[in-house]
Design a protein around this motif. Structure first.
Motif: not given
Length: 472
Positions: A34-35, A48-52, A353-355, A438-440
C-alpha cells in the motif's frame, strides 16, 4: 501475547491489535503493498504515505532470451541423439522444420506438466574436442529484484561445468553469481562450498558448488539452483519468520540489496554431462544440453515508490506505475515541479510502514530531512524526523518543534509514535514473540463506530475470530 480475561468496549476502542494474520502468515508480513491511505488528523482527512513495492511474480513471462552462438539449437540440419546411459539407444530426433520434433528456446519457459515434456535442446558435441559452450541470456529491459530461488531444470544430464552471471547495466558488464562443477578446484581453481556454509558476513561471496553437477547416476536430480531463500534466511530465520530483520538489512546495506537486483541473467553452459572421466569420441551424439524449465521469481524494482508494475505490449517492457510524485522506469526521479527536496529511494524503516520519501512540490521550497534509517544514530534530536508533507508521525502523532520530533497521542511512544506505550500494572510486551510489531490501523475507530451503536454483543462476535484484543 497476553490477553485480559475481561474485555470491554473501552478496551476495543483504545487498542485493537490485529496480530493473528502476522502470527499465522509471517512470510507474507511486510509486503509493503500500500502506497498511501487516508487518515484523520487534527487538520482533518489527509493522506498518510508509505513505502510500497509490487508483489512478487513469475518474471519469466516478461523476458526475452538470446543464445550464443545463435545457431546452437538442434534441428538444422536434423539430428539423432543417443542417451547418456546407453550409447546404443539412439531414437531421439531433433528437426527444426517439424513442430513435433523441434526444440526452440521458448520451450524453456512454456507451461510445465505436458506429456511428453517440452524442452530446448542444443546441437550435440560433434566438434569435440572443441568445447561445447552455450550462453543463454535472459533480459528484462527493466531492473528487477529476485525474491525466490532461480531454478533451472535439465532434460539432459546436468552440466559438469556451468556459470551463472548477472548484469546490473542491461548486459554491458557481467559479474559471477555462482559457479557449478563436478570438481570446483579443477574447473575454476576454487574450493567447493555450499550456501549453508555462508554467514551474514560472507553472504556476498561468490562460491563454487558441486551439489548440482552430478552425472547421469543421479538422473532424477535434474535441477540446478541459485539459492535466494537460503541467503534471506541468514537474516530472517529458517522459515523466514523475521522478515523485519531482513528488510532492515536491505534498507541499510546497499551492497546487499544490489546483490539480489539484476537487469539480466546469463547461464553459461561450459561442459555437458559425460557420465565418466573420458569422452566417447565414437558416439558424440550422447553429449548435449537440454533445458525443460527455468524459474525466476521476483518483482520490479520501483525504489519503494510503487505497488504496481505493468507490461507494455507495444514497447515490450515492464514499467512501474509510480506514486509519491515520482516518475521514470524505476520511479527514480521526481516529477516535474516536484523538486522541493532531492529525490530519495523509499525506506523499509520504520517497520511496518516504512518511509515514503515523497517528492515535494517545488512551491514548498527546499526541505531537508534525515533518512529514517539514520534515526538511530547519535545527535538524533538534530534530525527532522517528520514534516507536514510527509505525515510521518504514526498513530495520531503530530509534528512539533520545527519538525524535529513527534508529539505522540496517548498510548503511543517512539521516535515516530510507532509503538504502544506500556500502561497499567504488571509486565507488558510491546511486540509479539515473533519479533514483529502489531498493526494499528489509523482508521480502525472510524470503521468500528457503526458497530458500537448496534447490539452490545455484535462487535465482539464479529471481531473475536479475527483479532486478538488487549488493553495497552
Amino acid at each position: 501475547m497476553r490477553c485480559p480475561a475481561m474485555l470491554t468496549l473501552q478496551a476495543v476502542c483504545v487498542c485493537v491489535s490485529v496480530c493473528v494474520a502476522m502470527q499465522q502468515y509471517p512470510a507474507a508480513w511486510g509486503h509493503y503493498d500500500v502506497c498511501k491511505s487516508q487518515i484523520y488528523t487534527e487538520e482533518g482527512l489527509t493522506w498518510d504515505y508509505m513505502a510500497c513495492q509490487p508483489e512478487a511474480t513469475v518474471m519469466t513471462k516478461y523476458l526475452t532470451v538470446s543464445l550464443d552462438p545463435p545457431n546452437i539449437t538442434c534441428g538444422d540440419p536434423p539430428e539423432t541423439y543417443c542417451t547418456l546411459e546407453n550409447p546404443y539407444m539412439c531414437n531421439n530426433e531433433c528437426d527444426a522444420s517439424t513442430d513435433e520434433l523441434a526444440h526452440p528456446s521458448e520451450l524453456m519457459f512454456d507451461f510445465e506438466g505436458r506429456n511428453p515434456t517440452t524442452f530446448w535442446q542444443s546441437s550435440s558435441w560433434k566438434k569435440y574436442p572443441k568445447p561445447l559452450e552455450v550462453n543463454i541470456t535472459l533480459s528484462w529491459n527493466k531492473t528487477i529484484e529476485l525474491t525466490d530461488d532461480i531454478v533451472i531444470t535439465f532434460e539432459s544430464g546436468r552440466p559438469e561445468q556451468m556459470l551463472l552471471e548477472k548484469s546490473l547495466d542491461y548486459g554491458k558488464t557481467w559479474i559471477p553469481y555462482q559457479f557449478y562443477a563436478t570438481d570446483c578446484l579443477d574447473a575454476f581453481t576454487m574450493d567447493p562450498k555450499t550456501v549453508n556454509e555462508l554467514t551474514q558476513r560472507t553472504l556476498l561471496d561468490i562460491i563454487c558448488t558441486e551439489d548440482y553437477s552430478r552425472g547421469y547416476v543421479w538422473k532424477y536430480d535434474k535441477t540446478v539452483r541459485f539459492e535466494i531463500k537460503d541467503r534471506f534466511a541468514l537474516f530472517a530465520g529458517l522459515q523466514l519468520y523475521n522478515m523485519a530483520s531482513l528488510y532492515g538489512q536491505l534498507d541499510t546495506t546497499r551492497n546487499l540489496r544490489d546483490f539480489f537486483t539484476v537487469t539480466d541473467l546469463r547461464i553459461r553452459l561450459l561442459k555437458p554431462a559425460t557420465g565418466s572421466t573420458m569422452v566417447d569420441e565414437n558416439n558424440l551424439s550422447r553429449y548435449f544440453y537440454a533445458i525443460s524449465d527455468i524459474k525466476v521469481q521476483g518483482r520490479c524494482k520501483c525504489n519503494l515508490h510503487s505497488n504496481s508494475c505493468v507490461f507494455d505490449k507495444d514497447k515490450g517492457k515492464l514499467g512501474c506505475e509510480c506514486e509519491h510524485n515520482t516518475t521514470g522506469p524505476d520511479c527514480g526521479r521526481c516529477k516535474r515541479h516536484y523538486h522541493g527536496r532531492p529525490w530519495s529511494v523509499g525506506s523499509y524503516l520504520p517497520i511496518p510502514k516504512g518511509t515514503a520519501n515523497i517528492c515535494i512540490h517545488s512551491s514548498h521550497g527546499p526541505v531537508h530531512r534525515a533518512n529514517a534509517s539514520s534515526l538511530g544514530v547519535a545527535n538524533r534530536n538534530q534530525a527532522h524526523v517528520c514534516d507536514n508533507a510527509m505525515l510521518l508521525c504514526q498513530n495520531g502523532g503530530t509534528c512539533h518543534h520545527h519538525h524535529k520530533r513527534c508529539h505522540c497521542a496517548t498510548g503511543f511512544t517512539g521516535i515516530l509514535c510507532e509503538r504502544e506505550r506500556c500502561q497499567g500494572p504488571g509486565p507488558c510486551e510491546e511486540y509479539p514473540t515473533s519479533g514483529q510489531p502489531c498493526l494499528h490501523h489509523p482508521l480502525l475507530f472510524h470503521y468500528l463506530y457503526p458497530l458500537l451503536l448496534g447490539p452490545p454483543g455484535l462487535l465482539l462476535t464479529l471481531l473475536l475470530p479475527l483479532v486478538v484484543i488487549r488493553v495497552c
